[in-house]
Motif scaffolding. Structure first.
Motif, PDB file in Angstrom:
ATOM      1  N   ASP A 165      48.797  59.224  43.935  1.00  0.00           N
ATOM      2  CA  ASP A 165      47.802  58.352  43.325  1.00  0.00           C
ATOM      3  C   ASP A 165      48.506  57.309  42.450  1.00  0.00           C
ATOM      4  OD1 ASP A 165      45.765  57.200  41.789  1.00  0.00           O
ATOM      5  OD2 ASP A 165      44.639  59.070  41.637  1.00  0.00           O
ATOM      6  N   LYS A 166      48.421  56.053  42.850  1.00  0.00           N
ATOM      7  CA  LYS A 166      49.125  54.989  42.119  1.00  0.00           C
ATOM      8  C   LYS A 166      48.647  54.884  40.678  1.00  0.00           C
ATOM      9  CE  LYS A 166      49.772  52.148  46.277  1.00  0.00           C
ATOM     10  NZ  LYS A 166      49.014  53.009  47.202  1.00  0.00           N
ATOM     11  N   PRO A 208      55.515  47.015  41.294  1.00  0.00           N
ATOM     12  CA  PRO A 208      54.879  46.727  42.586  1.00  0.00           C
ATOM     13  C   PRO A 208      53.514  47.393  42.766  1.00  0.00           C
ATOM     14  CG  PRO A 208      57.183  47.307  42.871  1.00  0.00           C
ATOM     15  CD  PRO A 208      56.832  47.623  41.445  1.00  0.00           C
ATOM     16  N   PHE A 209      53.278  48.480  42.059  1.00  0.00           N
ATOM     17  CA  PHE A 209      51.990  49.164  42.172  1.00  0.00           C
ATOM     18  C   PHE A 209      50.843  48.332  41.610  1.00  0.00           C
ATOM     19  CE2 PHE A 209      53.279  53.942  42.443  1.00  0.00           C
ATOM     20  CZ  PHE A 209      54.019  53.661  43.579  1.00  0.00           C
ATOM     21  N   MET A 210      51.150  47.391  40.732  1.00  0.00           N
ATOM     22  CA  MET A 210      50.089  46.634  40.072  1.00  0.00           C
ATOM     23  C   MET A 210      49.280  45.808  41.068  1.00  0.00           C
ATOM     24  SD  MET A 210      50.280  47.540  36.876  1.00  0.00           S
ATOM     25  CE  MET A 210      50.453  49.108  37.735  1.00  0.00           C
ATOM     26  N   GLN A 211      49.948  45.229  42.055  1.00  0.00           N
ATOM     27  CA  GLN A 211      49.227  44.497  43.081  1.00  0.00           C
ATOM     28  C   GLN A 211      48.648  45.450  44.123  1.00  0.00           C
ATOM     29  OE1 GLN A 211      52.247  43.355  41.828  1.00  0.00           O
ATOM     30  NE2 GLN A 211      51.148  41.816  40.657  1.00  0.00           N
ATOM     31  N   ALA A 212      49.424  46.477  44.479  1.00  0.00           N
ATOM     32  CA  ALA A 212      48.992  47.410  45.515  1.00  0.00           C
ATOM     33  C   ALA A 212      47.721  48.153  45.114  1.00  0.00           C
ATOM     34  CB  ALA A 212      50.113  48.405  45.821  1.00  0.00           C
ATOM     35  N   ILE A 224      41.202  37.720  42.945  1.00  0.00           N
ATOM     36  CA  ILE A 224      41.196  38.846  42.010  1.00  0.00           C
ATOM     37  C   ILE A 224      42.534  38.922  41.270  1.00  0.00           C
ATOM     38  CG2 ILE A 224      41.169  41.376  41.886  1.00  0.00           C
ATOM     39  CD1 ILE A 224      39.064  41.229  44.217  1.00  0.00           C
ATOM     40  N   LEU A 225      43.635  38.766  42.011  1.00  0.00           N
ATOM     41  CA  LEU A 225      44.950  38.789  41.370  1.00  0.00           C
ATOM     42  C   LEU A 225      45.128  37.597  40.434  1.00  0.00           C
ATOM     43  CD1 LEU A 225      47.232  39.876  44.357  1.00  0.00           C
ATOM     44  CD2 LEU A 225      46.599  41.244  42.371  1.00  0.00           C
TER      45      LEU A 225
END
Length: 197
Positions: A74-75, A118-122, A136-137
């Motif tokens: 779970d990210k 990298p999880f922040m965008q994913a 959204i980003l």
């Protein structure tokens, strides 16, 4: 999700808060860590740079770890754990009494940064889909930029007031711990409840 629908979810705001708090910490470390280690802790610039280099290698290791575990865990929970690593690293940096503390800082902060980044965008793509992910980003970036700008200012202002970086880094460690809570509370939203928006 459309961008408007995403903005109506608690998850959007909690992820933005968590990400903003992370960048608060990262930007403060990038600007002030070397000065703290050299002027505050008495290390030469060359010696202090070794710890920054170690942090960079740890960051790379964090990115590679994220590549392996990104779709298996779970990210949100991994990001929350990374924020606690940021907090622990900052405490080690602020109150370092030996090189071992600075090694701990370099490893904790570096791995957390590389793994979480990298999880922040994913995680946003996982939560909101690809329909309006660019918008959204982009909207998220406007809010998280506040943390990016404020981090060095907070650490620097507190250093000016107290005479060293210990208070500033300790305050930012508490903020990082708050970011962990934000990520834990940022549960995946359900689209059907938002129809018509």
């Amino acid at each position: 999700f459309t961008a408007r629908q995403a903005l109506r979810t608690a998850a959007f705001w909690l992820l933005s808060i968590g990400h903003g708090f992370a960048l608060l910490v990262v930007s403060a470390v990038n600007v002030h860590a070397l000065t703290h280690m050299s002027a505050g802790l008495g290390y030469s610039l060359a010696s202090a740079s070794v710890f920054i280099t170690l942090m960079t290698f740890a960051q790379t290791a964090g990115v590679m770890t994220g590549w392996v575990i990104g779709d298996r865990f779970d990210k949100r929970k991994v990001s929350a754990a990374c924020m606690l690593m940021h907090a622990s690293g900052l405490i080690a940096l602020a109150w370092a009494s030996s090189a071992a503390w600075l090694v701990a800082f370099s490893l904790l902060h570096g791995v957390a940064w590389g793994l979480r980044g990298p999880f922040m965008q994913a995680i946003r793509a996982d939560y909101f889909g690809r329909r309006a992910i660019g918008m959204i980003l982009g909207i998220s970036a406007a809010f998280i930029a506040i943390g990016q700008v404020a981090g060095p200012m907070v650490a620097g202002a507190l250093a000016d007031i107290t005479g060293d970086y210990r208070t500033g880094f300790t305050v930012l460690a508490l903020v990082a711990a708050g970011g962990s809570i934000a990520f834990l509370k940022a549960k995946k939203p359900q689209l059907p409840a938002l129809k018509g928006g």
